[in-house]
Structure formats: C-alpha cells, structure tokens
Design an enzyme around this catalytic site. Structure first.
Site, short mmCIF file in Angstrom:
data_model
loop_
_atom_site.label_atom_id
_atom_site.label_comp_id
_atom_site.label_asym_id
_atom_site.label_seq_id
_atom_site.Cartn_x
_atom_site.Cartn_y
_atom_site.Cartn_z
N LYS B 53 0.83 -1.21 0.00
CA LYS B 53 0.00 0.00 0.00
C LYS B 53 0.86 1.25 0.00
O LYS B 53 0.56 2.23 -0.68
CB LYS B 53 -0.95 -0.03 1.21
N GLN B 97 -4.59 -1.47 9.55
CA GLN B 97 -4.52 -2.83 9.00
C GLN B 97 -5.11 -3.83 9.98
O GLN B 97 -4.73 -3.85 11.15
CB GLN B 97 -3.06 -3.16 8.66
N ASP B 120 -10.96 3.01 3.99
CA ASP B 120 -11.35 1.60 3.83
C ASP B 120 -12.87 1.44 3.75
O ASP B 120 -13.36 0.38 3.37
CB ASP B 120 -10.83 0.77 5.02
#
Lengths: 315, 315
Positions: B53, B97, B120
């Site tokens: 990422k 994460q 997200d």
C-alpha cells in the site's frame, strides 16, 4: 386455508412484554423510559401518526413528550432541539416524524439524533450496524416483520427469501435481517424482470412495494410464508375506500401463512417503536458503562447478530 | 472465448487518473494528499500488505506515513493515535490494517476513525450511507468490482446479479452497489440450497466465497459476466503452490467476460484505496465547508447514488 399471521395479537403480546420490562426498570430504581416525539408543521397524516405513537406510549407506561414546531421552523432551531434532547438524561428515545418541510435537510437532522436514542433506527450508524450485524437499533417495521416471521418459522437457515421493494426503511433492512438469519435473499424492485417466477421460488415472501394486490396467487409457492408490508387506500366500486396490501389475499390461501392488511405489519411497527424505546432505555440505564453498551435483541431469531459482537471487517 | 476483465490494466488506468488528480490538487495550492497507515504487531501477511500500500502511494504521488506499533499496544494508545490522526490536517486518509491483536476491540477502533478519513469504508457511518445510497466512502474491493463490471456492462438496470458470499467487507457492500445500480440481487452463502441453479439465472456473478474453483462451467449462463473475488493459495500436484480464484476459469469460457486470478480484483483493491484517498482529500480541501461535503464518485455507474442526495428515510 393459509394461517393468518395476526399482527394485532403479536403486537399485543409485545406490548405486554414492554410494559412488564418498563415496570421492572422503574422497580429497579431507574427512571421511567421516555420518548421525545418531534413534529414539524401540520401535515394531517403526520399528526395522526404522532398521536397514535403517544397514545401507545401511555398504554405501556413509557413517558412521552411531544415537541410540535411550526412549519417554518429553521434547520438550526430543529438541530438545537435535538441536541438538547440528546443531552437530556430523562429522554431515552428521540423520534423526528418525517416528512420534514423543504427548508430542512432530513438526512442531516436524522443523523443528528444520538445513535443510542435513535429508536427509529434511521441514523447511518444504526443502518451500518444492521448491515454488518454488529448491534445497533433495528428500524421498527423490519423488526416487526422478523418477529412476525418468527411466530411461524423455527429455522430460517437456507430458506429462500424474496423481498419485493428496496426502500431504505423497509426493503433493504429486511433483506439484511433475513440474510443475517442465514436465508438466501433476493431483493427485487420496479426494474426486476420476471418477478412472478422469482417470487414462485420463495419460501418467504416479504411484499413492500406499495402496489395494491401486486402479488397474485400464481406467484406463490405452496407452503410459502408471506408478510404483506404494503398498505394503500384504494377506491371500491361502491365509491368507498378501503386499505389494501401488496398481496391479493384471497388468492394466496395455498400459502402456509400470510399476514393481513390491515391488522398485520401496521400494529407491529408501533409496538416495535415502544420496544425499541424500552430497550434503548435499558441499555442506557442498566448497560455497563462501556462506550458502546448496545441494544439487547436476545429474544429475536437473529439474536446472535443483533446482539452484536462481530467485528466490522477482517482481511 | 470469454473476454478477460484485466484488473491490472484497469487499475493502471485508475492509478493514472489518481496521479493526475493528485497533481491537480497540488497545482491548485492544496496540500499533497496524505495517507496514514497503522500496523499493530508483526503479522507477516499484514506487513506485506502495508508495504504494498505504501509503495502504491508513492506511484501516484500520495504522501504516506506508517505507524508501526508493537503487538502489545494497548487499546487506549491506539485510540489516542487515531484521534491525533483525525485531528491532523495533513492526513486525509487513515487505514488501520486488520486483523488487530486480541487485546484490541477491532470494532471500536475502526469506528474511531473519522468517517471522512475512513478510506477503507469500514466505519458504520460509511457502511450505513452505502446501504441507504446517501454518499460516504465505498470500501475498496466492492468499489473495484463495480469499476470492473462497468468496463463491460453499459446498462445494469434489471440485470440479474448473484453474489456468492455475504461478508461485511465484500459480499454485502457489493450487493448494495448492484442493487443501487438497479440490478435484481440475490445474495447466497454457505447455507444456500441449489446454488448452481441460482447462479445459472445470473447475468452478473460475483464470486466472493473464498472457495477455490467452487463455480463450475455448468453453473454459468451463456453470456454472463463474472467477477472472481476469491483468492486462495492451493497446492499443485507438483508440490508447488499457486493462487486460485473461486471460479473454474477454464470451464467458463462461454461467459461473456470473466476476471482472472491473479490479476483481477487484487490490483483493483489497492488502486481503489489510492482513489479513495485522493477523493477524500479532495472533498476535505476543495469541498464546500458544509458539515457533510461527501465524496465524489461521479465517474461510477452508480453515480446518482454514490454522489448522495437521497434522504435516509421517508414515511
């Protein structure tokens, strides 16, 4: 003959439970649960709905307070009222009757209600929690539909459910609840092709299209269970009016069970509002003082989901 | 032969667009968009994801900052970091994460990220907005799936879509997006009976079950469009491993189009994360200073919905 899923009777039992739990709270030294109802303007239908809701509160021992604001109320004024009610410890549920006048941003206003007091379940946080099965307050009509289904279905797992209509306040949340109960769920709507054939596959049919007698007898599989959420006032040949559901009731007698209109989902919606208010009050007053006590729907078939616990995402 | 929906190529074009828009923002005197990536503990897979990422950010000119915390980090410490990043005007996207270590309440942590920085799309507010079609940030994999479908489908209205899998981060949000694009949507899962027959009705199949080669050739209607979200590492007879999707790729060549694994949804997920970060930064810096500027997804097929505007409830 299909069994009748008697919404009035089920609502009566739910009200009885709500009344008992309200008095339990009071007996435990807690405040009496309180619902604040906000009505802006003088829409006659809204006035009737609000009156019904306030009377229903009285029936189960919930305190209600009505805030009737003029039609030209400004958005900031309404937001200030909601903020005050959010901060008021004697108020456990806040309901803002929609539709709201044009000068007011409905989405902003409904999003301003504290999620834990949002007994209509319209706040994005509650919608999101329902969608992810992580607790929150379930909107009244979908909750009522699930409770009605629960009276005739023991095991939802693997059943084919078809929801007709994809509104935000009925079709979509019902689809979520059925999915969380492990049904295979198809959501249909105005653009769906071959609707009769799709519905004919279904073990559970929830009709929420608002189209009088849309669902005909030949659409329904023998032994299906039908909940009719539609309610439309139609003209009779004699020039009178009557309330009609989305289902041609007389034609579906080969179903296992069907809810009537009126006397089906309607009474359940108000009973669920009262139940949500009681549950919200209980969570606020008896819940552990965590940041997120959650609402207890342990009595529902989808209890494992509604009780929360799952995490919002893994990957 | 089915057309290949080439996720790498589509992701490349999306990255190009993100890069251009990032430089537009900078040229307009705005800050360079910034993504904060939080990694707790030393799960090797998570470390690889985070590295990918961050590298991807570099490719498109997004500033990234990595916060690597030890595995025994306390919840309060993590929440304090998120709060600081929420308040940091140079940070436009925050990604935590998952999975998180056991001592941390994932739901609480993901819900602590400011919804407008939640690139997200896991925050309940964003989930709720997606569910009601009222704007918000769309999670990366579902967004990528819709973009891939858009490359081969002009008109979604009335198409039959079947989603296999009902996870919160893939299946359910994809079902919402397809529903908002006016498809008839069926969500299936492990408890679904007669899955092959259900899938055979579908014009669009999104396989997100995580079950290698679950979907066989005879499940697929001639001319269907298939997106394969599954990605599982399987052992080959030669003792090696390879990545396998949920679809028996060689058997579905009578489909109109199919996405491969690898090289399908995977690259799109990261490209959508970058695009979300750019969109979030743009909304924050160029959006009107309203309380709820919303994210601009006007380039998507479901643009009318994703652009927001509808209200959360009417009755």
């Amino acid at each position: 003959m299909a069994d009748i899923i008697d919404g009035r009777a089920i609502a009566g039992r739910l009200d009885e439970e709500t009344r008992t739990k309200v008095e339990e709270l009071v007996a435990a030294g807690c405040q009496r649960p309180g619902l604040a109802v906000i009505l802006v303007g003088d829409d006659p239908a809204s006035e009737i709905y609000v009156r019904h809701k306030i009377r229903a509160c009285e029936r189960v021992g919930i305190r209600s307070s009505k805030y009737a604001l003029p039609a030209d109320t400004g958005q900031e004024e309404l937001l200030a009222l909601i903020e005050a009610l959010n901060d008021d410890d004697t108020v456990h549920g806040i309901l803002c009757q929609v539709p709201l006048p044009d000068q007011i941003d409905t989405r902003l206003v409904l999003g301003a209600i504290a999620p834990e007091k949002d007994v209509d379940g319209f706040h994005p946080v509650n919608v999101g929690r329902l969608s992810t099965g992580t607790g929150g307050i379930v909107p009244c009509t979908p909750l009522g539909v699930m409770m009605m289904l629960e009276t005739v279905i023991d095991r939802f797992e693997g059943l084919d459910a078809v929801v007709i209509g994809k509104s935000n306040i009925v079709g979509k949340p019902i689809a979520n609840l059925l999915l969380d109960a492990e049904c295979t769920v198809t959501v249909t709507h105005i653009h769906t092709a071959g609707l009769p054939e799709i519905v004919r596959q279904a073990d559970i049919v929830v009709a929420a299209a608002g189209a009088p007698e849309l669902v005909r007898g030949f659409w329904i599989k023998e032994g299906a269970v039908i909940i009719d959420v539609g309610i439309t006032r139609v003209q009779t040949p004699e020039g009178k009016t009557r309330l009609t559901g989305d289902v041609a009731f007389d034609e579906v007698q080969h179903a296992r069970a069907v809810s009537p209109v009126p006397g089906g989902v309607g009474p359940m919606t108000i009973a669920c509002l009262l139940s949500n208010t009681q549950r919200a009050a209980r969570a606020m007053m008896l819940g552990e003082r965590s940041r997120d006590p959650g609402i207890d729907y342990a009595d529902l078939p989808t209890r494992s989901v509604l009780a929360g616990g799952a995490t919002a995402g893994e990957r």
